[in-house]
Design a protein around this motif. Structure first.
Motif, short mmCIF file in Angstrom:
data_model
loop_
_atom_site.label_atom_id
_atom_site.label_comp_id
_atom_site.label_asym_id
_atom_site.label_seq_id
_atom_site.Cartn_x
_atom_site.Cartn_y
_atom_site.Cartn_z
N HIS A 196 0.86 -1.18 0.00
CA HIS A 196 0.00 0.00 0.00
C HIS A 196 0.90 1.23 0.00
O HIS A 196 2.12 1.11 0.17
CB HIS A 196 -0.88 0.00 1.26
CG HIS A 196 -0.07 0.01 2.52
ND1 HIS A 196 0.45 -1.14 3.06
CD2 HIS A 196 0.37 1.03 3.29
CE1 HIS A 196 1.16 -0.84 4.15
NE2 HIS A 196 1.14 0.47 4.31
N TYR A 197 0.26 2.38 -0.15
CA TYR A 197 0.98 3.64 0.02
C TYR A 197 0.05 4.54 0.81
O TYR A 197 -0.95 5.03 0.29
CB TYR A 197 1.34 4.23 -1.35
CG TYR A 197 2.33 5.38 -1.36
CD1 TYR A 197 2.79 5.95 -0.17
CD2 TYR A 197 2.81 5.89 -2.55
CE1 TYR A 197 3.71 6.99 -0.18
CE2 TYR A 197 3.73 6.93 -2.57
CZ TYR A 197 4.17 7.49 -1.39
OH TYR A 197 5.06 8.52 -1.41
N GLY A 198 0.36 4.69 2.12
CA GLY A 198 -0.52 5.42 3.03
C GLY A 198 -0.64 6.90 2.65
O GLY A 198 0.00 7.38 1.71
N LEU A 199 -1.47 7.60 3.44
CA LEU A 199 -1.75 9.02 3.16
C LEU A 199 -0.47 9.82 3.00
O LEU A 199 0.41 9.78 3.87
CB LEU A 199 -2.55 9.62 4.31
CG LEU A 199 -4.06 9.45 4.32
CD1 LEU A 199 -4.65 10.15 5.53
CD2 LEU A 199 -4.70 9.96 3.03
N HIS A 200 -0.38 10.55 1.91
CA HIS A 200 0.81 11.38 1.65
C HIS A 200 0.45 12.47 0.66
O HIS A 200 -0.63 12.45 0.06
CB HIS A 200 1.96 10.52 1.08
CG HIS A 200 1.68 10.00 -0.29
ND1 HIS A 200 0.90 8.88 -0.51
CD2 HIS A 200 2.03 10.44 -1.53
CE1 HIS A 200 0.82 8.66 -1.81
NE2 HIS A 200 1.49 9.61 -2.46
N VAL A 201 1.36 13.39 0.49
CA VAL A 201 1.20 14.40 -0.56
C VAL A 201 2.44 14.33 -1.44
O VAL A 201 3.54 14.07 -0.95
CB VAL A 201 0.95 15.81 0.03
CG1 VAL A 201 2.20 16.37 0.69
CG2 VAL A 201 0.42 16.76 -1.05
N ASP A 202 2.25 14.51 -2.75
CA ASP A 202 3.39 14.45 -3.66
C ASP A 202 4.19 15.76 -3.54
O ASP A 202 3.60 16.83 -3.46
CB ASP A 202 2.89 14.26 -5.11
CG ASP A 202 2.10 12.96 -5.27
OD1 ASP A 202 2.36 12.01 -4.50
OD2 ASP A 202 1.24 12.89 -6.18
N GLY A 203 5.50 15.64 -3.52
CA GLY A 203 6.35 16.83 -3.39
C GLY A 203 6.06 17.82 -4.51
O GLY A 203 5.79 17.44 -5.64
N VAL A 218 -4.06 15.42 -0.73
CA VAL A 218 -3.56 14.28 0.05
C VAL A 218 -4.23 13.03 -0.53
O VAL A 218 -5.41 13.07 -0.89
CB VAL A 218 -3.92 14.49 1.54
CG1 VAL A 218 -3.68 13.23 2.35
CG2 VAL A 218 -3.12 15.67 2.11
N HIS A 219 -3.47 11.94 -0.64
CA HIS A 219 -4.05 10.74 -1.25
C HIS A 219 -3.34 9.49 -0.74
O HIS A 219 -2.29 9.60 -0.09
CB HIS A 219 -3.98 10.82 -2.78
CG HIS A 219 -2.60 11.03 -3.30
ND1 HIS A 219 -1.99 12.27 -3.32
CD2 HIS A 219 -1.67 10.17 -3.78
CE1 HIS A 219 -0.77 12.14 -3.80
NE2 HIS A 219 -0.55 10.87 -4.08
N GLN A 220 -3.91 8.34 -1.04
CA GLN A 220 -3.28 7.08 -0.65
C GLN A 220 -3.71 5.96 -1.58
O GLN A 220 -4.72 6.09 -2.29
CB GLN A 220 -3.65 6.70 0.79
CG GLN A 220 -5.12 6.40 1.02
CD GLN A 220 -5.39 6.03 2.49
OE1 GLN A 220 -4.59 5.35 3.13
NE2 GLN A 220 -6.51 6.49 3.02
FE LIG Z 1 1.33 10.12 -4.54
#
Ligand SMILES: [Fe+2]
Ligand SMILES: O=C(O)CCC(=O)C(=O)O
Length: 227
Positions: free
Chosen positions: A93-100, A159-161
């Motif tokens: 998975h890829y948890g909640l994050h924001v792309d740089g 923000v996305h995951q």
């Molecule tokens: Fe992303």
């Protein structure tokens, strides 16, 4: 703005990319390409950045997007970064994050500002459980799981995951675009205006009205675009 663009890649292109990626030695731990915040929540695999295989397959995805009128009209691309390829299985998975916001270009060149994020799905939804891309914006959380070859375009400021893939495997390509129009709201308005002009033209043909509205579209672009 979030936009689903169907059929960016043909079934043959999807099959070709998947056959080239399958079992390739270029797959690496996805944590190698993010900072410390991303690394805490990221568990997946990615094709090594800049490897001949990633470059070759990336060119297919970029060319298809750039030739797609809906991608062009919605993203208004100024610079498109080379696409990446990822894979999730076995709970990855890829948890909640924001792309740089600012991204270096491989092999040099001016840094690119990420305004628009795009995922092109390469697996069919029934090939895996979970793996939804969840994007949070002002209007709530949006779950995205599309047919192979379809793309979702969304603001890089969201923000996305990617939810855990609990069975099967999800493969996708994703990339960042610097838009000629930085502001998501303005870009969305230009897309809406362009879409309505196209519909008017399709229904009633070219007329003084479509020419006048097209002039208005270009005048807004002149006011808002950076090139
Ligand atoms: Fe992303
Ligand atoms: O796989 C996806 O749909 C998006 C991946 C993602 O958010 C990222 O790598 O930053």
């Amino acid at each position: 703005m979030m936009l689903h663009i169907p059929g960016v890649l043909t079934p043959d292109q999807v099959a070709h990319i998947r056959a080239r990626m399958a079992g390739a030695p270029e797959w690496l731990d996805g944590r190698e390409s993010v900072g410390p915040q991303g690394a805490k929540v990221k568990r997946n695999r990615q094709l090594g950045e800049g490897t001949p295989l990633a470059v070759e397959l990336g060119q297919i995805v970029s060319a298809a997007l750039m030739a797609n009128p809906t991608f062009f009209s919605s993203a208004l691309p100024l610079r498109v970064l080379a696409p990446y390829f990822n894979a999730y299985s076995g709970g990855e998975h890829y948890g909640l994050h924001v792309d740089g916001a600012i991204r270096a270009q491989r092999g040099g060149g001016a840094p690119v500002r990420a305004d628009v994020s795009t995922t092109v799905f390469l697996s069919e939804p029934d090939e895996y459980e979970g793996g939804e891309l969840e994007v949070v914006d002002l209007y709530g959380t949006h779950e995205v799981k599309l047919a192979a070859g379809d793309a979702i375009v969304y603001s890089s400021g969201s923000v996305h995951q990617v939810r855990p893939v609990t069975s099967g495997e999800r493969v996708a390509s994703f990339l960042w675009t610097q838009s000629m129009v930085r502001d998501d709201g303005k870009r969305g308005m230009l897309f809406d205006l362009d879409t309505q002009i196209q519909k008017l033209r399709a229904q009633h043909g070219e007329s003084e009205i479509t020419v006048g509205l097209t002039a208005h579209y270009h005048n807004l672009l002149r006011m808002w675009a950076e090139v």
